[in-house]
Scaffold this motif. Structure first.
Motif, PDB file in Angstrom:
ATOM      1  N   LEU A  55       0.799  -1.240   0.000  1.00  0.00           N
ATOM      2  CA  LEU A  55       0.000   0.000   0.000  1.00  0.00           C
ATOM      3  C   LEU A  55       0.830   1.288   0.000  1.00  0.00           C
ATOM      4  O   LEU A  55       0.288   2.365  -0.224  1.00  0.00           O
ATOM      5  N   THR A  56       2.142   1.188   0.288  1.00  0.00           N
ATOM      6  CA  THR A  56       2.935   2.430   0.282  1.00  0.00           C
ATOM      7  C   THR A  56       4.191   2.305  -0.586  1.00  0.00           C
ATOM      8  O   THR A  56       4.994   3.235  -0.631  1.00  0.00           O
ATOM      9  N   SER A  57       4.381   1.151  -1.226  1.00  0.00           N
ATOM     10  CA  SER A  57       5.549   0.915  -2.076  1.00  0.00           C
ATOM     11  C   SER A  57       6.849   1.285  -1.370  1.00  0.00           C
ATOM     12  O   SER A  57       7.727   1.926  -1.935  1.00  0.00           O
ATOM     13  N   SER A  58       6.952   0.891  -0.097  1.00  0.00           N
ATOM     14  CA  SER A  58       8.191   1.148   0.643  1.00  0.00           C
ATOM     15  C   SER A  58       8.560  -0.080   1.469  1.00  0.00           C
ATOM     16  O   SER A  58       7.712  -0.933   1.741  1.00  0.00           O
ATOM     17  N   TYR A  59       9.846  -0.151   1.832  1.00  0.00           N
ATOM     18  CA  TYR A  59      10.327  -1.300   2.604  1.00  0.00           C
ATOM     19  C   TYR A  59      10.093  -1.086   4.095  1.00  0.00           C
ATOM     20  O   TYR A  59      10.127   0.042   4.588  1.00  0.00           O
ATOM     21  N   TYR A  60       9.926  -2.196   4.775  1.00  0.00           N
ATOM     22  CA  TYR A  60       9.538  -2.155   6.187  1.00  0.00           C
ATOM     23  C   TYR A  60      10.564  -1.484   7.097  1.00  0.00           C
ATOM     24  O   TYR A  60      10.215  -0.728   8.004  1.00  0.00           O
ATOM     25  N   LEU A  61      11.849  -1.768   6.882  1.00  0.00           N
ATOM     26  CA  LEU A  61      12.844  -1.259   7.823  1.00  0.00           C
ATOM     27  C   LEU A  61      13.121   0.236   7.624  1.00  0.00           C
ATOM     28  O   LEU A  61      13.728   0.883   8.457  1.00  0.00           O
ATOM     29  N   GLU A  62      12.632   0.740   6.500  1.00  0.00           N
ATOM     30  CA  GLU A  62      12.753   2.166   6.257  1.00  0.00           C
ATOM     31  C   GLU A  62      11.804   2.894   7.202  1.00  0.00           C
ATOM     32  O   GLU A  62      10.787   2.370   7.590  1.00  0.00           O
ATOM     33  N   TYR A  63      12.111   4.122   7.521  1.00  0.00           N
ATOM     34  CA  TYR A  63      11.226   4.963   8.351  1.00  0.00           C
ATOM     35  C   TYR A  63      10.871   4.294   9.676  1.00  0.00           C
ATOM     36  O   TYR A  63       9.769   4.474  10.176  1.00  0.00           O
ATOM     37  N   GLY A  64      11.767   3.529  10.217  1.00  0.00           N
ATOM     38  CA  GLY A  64      11.414   2.872  11.473  1.00  0.00           C
ATOM     39  C   GLY A  64      10.616   1.630  11.169  1.00  0.00           C
ATOM     40  O   GLY A  64      10.159   1.428  10.055  1.00  0.00           O
ATOM     41  N   ARG A  65      10.476   0.799  12.175  1.00  0.00           N
ATOM     42  CA  ARG A  65       9.879  -0.508  11.945  1.00  0.00           C
ATOM     43  C   ARG A  65       8.721  -0.728  12.894  1.00  0.00           C
ATOM     44  O   ARG A  65       8.429  -1.837  13.297  1.00  0.00           O
ATOM     45  N   GLN A  66       8.085   0.349  13.291  1.00  0.00           N
ATOM     46  CA  GLN A  66       7.004   0.232  14.268  1.00  0.00           C
ATOM     47  C   GLN A  66       5.741  -0.289  13.615  1.00  0.00           C
ATOM     48  O   GLN A  66       5.570  -0.252  12.411  1.00  0.00           O
ATOM     49  N   GLU A 327      12.921  -7.551   3.310  1.00  0.00           N
ATOM     50  CA  GLU A 327      13.493  -7.299   4.632  1.00  0.00           C
ATOM     51  C   GLU A 327      12.415  -7.312   5.700  1.00  0.00           C
ATOM     52  O   GLU A 327      11.276  -6.930   5.450  1.00  0.00           O
ATOM     53  N   ALA A 328      12.781  -7.784   6.850  1.00  0.00           N
ATOM     54  CA  ALA A 328      11.835  -7.843   7.967  1.00  0.00           C
ATOM     55  C   ALA A 328      12.630  -7.958   9.253  1.00  0.00           C
ATOM     56  O   ALA A 328      13.857  -7.999   9.237  1.00  0.00           O
ATOM     57  N   VAL A 329      11.897  -8.005  10.347  1.00  0.00           N
ATOM     58  CA  VAL A 329      12.511  -8.322  11.621  1.00  0.00           C
ATOM     59  C   VAL A 329      12.151  -9.774  11.899  1.00  0.00           C
ATOM     60  O   VAL A 329      11.003 -10.171  11.699  1.00  0.00           O
ATOM     61  N   ASP A 330      13.108 -10.560  12.284  1.00  0.00           N
ATOM     62  CA  ASP A 330      12.853 -11.962  12.602  1.00  0.00           C
ATOM     63  C   ASP A 330      12.169 -12.015  13.966  1.00  0.00           C
ATOM     64  O   ASP A 330      12.815 -11.877  14.995  1.00  0.00           O
ATOM     65  N   LYS A 331      10.846 -12.184  13.943  1.00  0.00           N
ATOM     66  CA  LYS A 331      10.095 -12.096  15.198  1.00  0.00           C
ATOM     67  C   LYS A 331      10.563 -13.140  16.209  1.00  0.00           C
ATOM     68  O   LYS A 331      10.718 -12.856  17.384  1.00  0.00           O
ATOM     69  N   GLY A 338      16.079 -10.950  22.576  1.00  0.00           N
ATOM     70  CA  GLY A 338      15.728  -9.755  23.332  1.00  0.00           C
ATOM     71  C   GLY A 338      15.990  -8.448  22.609  1.00  0.00           C
ATOM     72  O   GLY A 338      15.885  -7.383  23.186  1.00  0.00           O
ATOM     73  N   GLU A 339      16.404  -8.493  21.357  1.00  0.00           N
ATOM     74  CA  GLU A 339      16.512  -7.262  20.581  1.00  0.00           C
ATOM     75  C   GLU A 339      16.114  -7.572  19.149  1.00  0.00           C
ATOM     76  O   GLU A 339      16.078  -8.732  18.749  1.00  0.00           O
ATOM     77  N   GLU A 340      15.831  -6.534  18.390  1.00  0.00           N
ATOM     78  CA  GLU A 340      15.324  -6.769  17.047  1.00  0.00           C
ATOM     79  C   GLU A 340      16.420  -7.228  16.101  1.00  0.00           C
ATOM     80  O   GLU A 340      17.426  -6.566  15.925  1.00  0.00           O
ATOM     81  N   LYS A 341      16.211  -8.379  15.528  1.00  0.00           N
ATOM     82  CA  LYS A 341      17.178  -8.944  14.597  1.00  0.00           C
ATOM     83  C   LYS A 341      16.602  -8.884  13.182  1.00  0.00           C
ATOM     84  O   LYS A 341      15.481  -9.331  12.949  1.00  0.00           O
ATOM     85  N   GLU A 342      17.385  -8.366  12.268  1.00  0.00           N
ATOM     86  CA  GLU A 342      16.902  -8.197  10.900  1.00  0.00           C
ATOM     87  C   GLU A 342      17.071  -9.482  10.097  1.00  0.00           C
ATOM     88  O   GLU A 342      17.936 -10.308  10.387  1.00  0.00           O
ATOM     89  N   VAL A 343      16.229  -9.595   9.090  1.00  0.00           N
ATOM     90  CA  VAL A 343      16.418 -10.663   8.129  1.00  0.00           C
ATOM     91  C   VAL A 343      16.186 -10.053   6.742  1.00  0.00           C
ATOM     92  O   VAL A 343      15.290  -9.230   6.551  1.00  0.00           O
ATOM     93  N   HIS A 344      17.085 -10.385   5.808  1.00  0.00           N
ATOM     94  CA  HIS A 344      17.043  -9.796   4.464  1.00  0.00           C
ATOM     95  C   HIS A 344      17.114 -10.879   3.410  1.00  0.00           C
ATOM     96  O   HIS A 344      17.664 -11.944   3.657  1.00  0.00           O
TER      97      HIS A 344
END
Lengths: 400, 280
Positions: A55-66, A327-331, A338-344
């Motif tokens: 819906l926004t044509s942008s990647y998740y980790l951009e602009y924060g990941r909230q 790209e995402a955060v590996d939930k 205990g901290e946000e780990k990225e996955v690409h």
């Protein structure tokens, strides 16, 4: 112009993508009017990270990941509304709710959060969504032949866990499954939520229940098309159909969709239904769901938007050959560490590289010879370095 | 007190039409149910007070008393609402039942945000928690959290129906208050379910927009709670409701701004849905 998205729908569950169990007779029946993309990818394996693409044509980790949608992301609805075209969105996914900011730019936005739902079916089903869509469409288009153009987004949750499908659909998939609602719900709590794949039989049952939901949503899509037909809208509607991610059934040791980047999770169905078309156009182009918002703008004849990172899928012959990123955060991993780990991931020319920050691991797969991604060739492939270099600049780029 | 606002004759006629539609719904409710089978929900807020005022008009024309009316005591009330409710309970002779989940209040020691231990609750409340899929050992006492909302409001509402054998209950919902409402009907039958008695929901003021409502109040001199004058637009629990502005509700830009300023509930609802879908 309609965007129809189905949560957690695996590409390989659809007949038109080769599934032989007959789960999607209706979707299969209109393939002659579709461009069917066989190599479409979602950037992420779960809604919160995948929908910024759609819906926004942008990647998740951009602009924060909230969970909260950043003000900096431009929703396709905002662009279209600004062009004075009516916009309406109907769905039942809490991650895309009003509260998290997804209501921007819609003349009517229904997220179902006010409705009562139960534990076994914790969302408003396609029937309920369709009835709201039907009411809105009737009032928008009136009885006349002329009506103002609109952009409609409809999202169904019916394939999403917990898998508690209606009996009728279980019978269509496997009448020998003899579970009642309570037992199916127990499978959800005791097996699926625990990501317990130790019992292959249980995993098989879960998959069949999932398939029953797929059969169910095919009827939901059929009803939706029926509404368009009844209101005489179908002949003028271009409909993009896709999903935000798939679901895992033990292919890589897990269940559901937590943050892995394998094909069962990120290779999604993508169809463009064009009423004037007479035969199917199968495209093997490597495309991304980030391409959907630019495609919608193209169809409305609107100018591209700077923040959109995708490319219009139309006209098809102009689409560039390029790779796709995810790209995402590996939930799961993040939770454990205990901290946000990225996955690409990055995919190009049939090769796919995956980086997981959780265990700082690299994987490379040759999808042509190893479509199930079982044979990691990162240490042996001569392409490993080149693929590696594509992903490295993207890791933690927003935290530097 | 009544709102001091000039309403044109034309607008008064329009408001009067809206009230007539509502009265007609209420009359139909009296045709379908015996007076003692009807119940009314009241919060002291603008919607349910309008609805109660309309029901009272119909009762006066029929020369019958108001049906049994419930108000939920959730343990976090505005004093202004309590004062308003008390004044008009007496003045309008409202057969009011203040409904509380005493068991939960006691377990929380009547203290907001205090932890409530599930095993301190009675069997009914524990069963209700099971029904909504809550399997934690404790939760904070807070009426607008998911668990709080269920125990303090939904359960209390169902018990009111059960205790009084209510078959039809009046709710003051409006179509324009939230997109989720736009398909609601004047009469909706609810089948009996586990811990929920069979009943019909009656919604006589569905067609009023927020603006219609604030024009109808002065047009008919209907009394209202003073908080609206201070800028509140939508009233909930005291500690989670925020003022939308400092000017009276009816002077605010009702059509282009959000009626539901306090968003706490929305967050709770979204979080709860996520949990049910298997996240978190």
């Amino acid at each position: 112009m309609i965007l129809l998205t189905i949560d957690a729908l695996r590409k390989d569950a659809l007949g038109c993508y080769g599934n032989e169990s007959g789960l999607t007779p209706f979707i299969d029946s209109f393939q002659n009017k579709c461009i069917r993309f066989t190599n479409a990818h979602s950037p992420s394996p779960y809604t919160q990270a995948a929908f910024p693409g759609i819906l926004t044509s942008s990647y998740y980790l951009e602009y924060g990941r909230q969970k909260m949608l950043s003000e900096k992301r431009v929703l396709i609805s905002e662009v279209i509304k600004k062009a004075e075209i009516t916009t309406a969105g109907f769905h039942s996914n809490p991650y895309l709710s009003d509260y998290f900011g997804w209501n921007r730019g819609w003349d009517l936005f229904y997220d179902s959060m006010e409705d009562e739902v139960d534990d076994k079916v914790p969302y408003v089903k396609a029937g309920g969504i369709n009835s709201k869509v039907s009411t809105w469409l009737s009032s928008h288009t009136g009885s006349g032949v002329e009506y103002p153009p609109f952009f409609l987004w409809v999202h169904y949750m019916d394939v999403h866990e917990p898998y508690v499908p209606e009996r009728k659909y279980i019978d269509m998939v496997d009448p020998t499954i003899n579970l009642d609602d309570v037992e199916m719900f127990r499978l959800f709590k005791d097996v699926l939520l625990k990501r317990d794949v130790s019992d292959a039989g249980m995993v098989e049952i879960l998959k069949k229940l999932y398939c029953a939901h797929v059969r169910e949503i095919d009827d939901g899509v059929k009803d939706f098309f029926g509404i368009l037909e009844k209101l005489n809208l179908l002949k003028d509607s271009i409909i993009i159909i896709t999903s935000d991610h798939g679901d895992e059934f033990g292919e890589h040791g897990g269940l559901s969709h937590d943050g892995k980047m394998y094909e069962e999770l990120v290779n999604v169905p993508l169809l463009i239904y064009e009423p004037a078309r007479e035969s199917v156009d199968v495209s093997d182009l490597l495309v991304s769901t980030l391409d959907i918002p630019p495609t919608i703008l193209y169809l409305f004849g609107l100018d591209p938007v700077d923040t959109f990172e995708g490319t219009s899928l139309l006209p098809l012959q102009d689409y560039p050959i390029k790779g796709v990123f995810g790209e995402a955060v590996d939930k799961h991993g993040s939770h454990e560490k205990g901290e946000e780990k990225e996955v690409h991931y990055y995919l190009e020319g049939g090769l796919k590289i995956i980086y997981s920050e959780t265990d700082d691991s690299w994987e490379l797969y040759d999808l042509k010879s190893d479509p199930k991604e079982l044979n990691n060739i990162i240490d042996t492939s001569s392409f490993a370095d080149a693929m590696n270099q594509k992903v490295i600049p993207r890791i933690r780029r927003y935290q530097r | 007190m009544a709102i001091e606002k000039e309403i044109s004759e034309k607008r008064k006629r329009q408001c009067s039409k809206l009230v007539d539609i509502s009265k007609d719904i209420v009359r139909q409710a009296f045709d379908r149910f015996k007076p003692e089978e009807l119940g009314v929900t009241w919060t002291g807020g603008k919607d349910s007070t309008l609805s109660l005022w309309i029901i009272r008009q119909v009762c006066q024309e029929k020369n019958i008393p108001l049906p049994k009316t419930m108000i939920i005591g959730e343990g976090d009330e505005f004093e202004e609402i309590e004062a308003f409710v008390e004044k008009y309970r007496a003045e309008w002779d409202v057969p009011l039942e203040v409904c509380r989940n005493e068991d939960v209040l006691k377990a929380a020691n009547y203290t907001l945000n205090a932890p409530v231990t599930v095993k301190d609750l009675n069997e009914r409340n524990r069963e209700e928690l099971k029904r909504i899929g809550f399997d934690g050992e404790e939760f904070p006492f807070e009426a607008e959290s998911y668990v709080g909302n269920h125990l303090m409001k939904t359960v209390v509402f169902n018990q009111f129906l059960e205790r009084n054998n209510i078959k039809g209950v009046v709710q003051a919902l409006r179509w324009d208050e939230h997109p989720a409402r736009f398909e609601d009907e004047y009469f909706e039958y609810k089948e009996a379910a586990h811990l929920t008695p069979e009943h019909t929901r009656i919604r006589p003021i569905l067609h009023f927009t927020e603006k219609d409502l604030w024009d109808t109040y002065p047009a008919f001199n209907i009394p209202y709670c003073a908080l609206y004058e201070k800028g509140y637009r939508s009233l909930g629990a005291k500690t989670t409701t925020v003022k939308a502005s400092d000017i009276p509700a009816w002077e605010q830009d009702l059509e282009n701004t959000e009626e539901r300023g306090g968003r706490r509930q929305d967050k709770e609802k979204a979080m709860e849905r996520m949990r049910k879908l298997g996240y978190m």
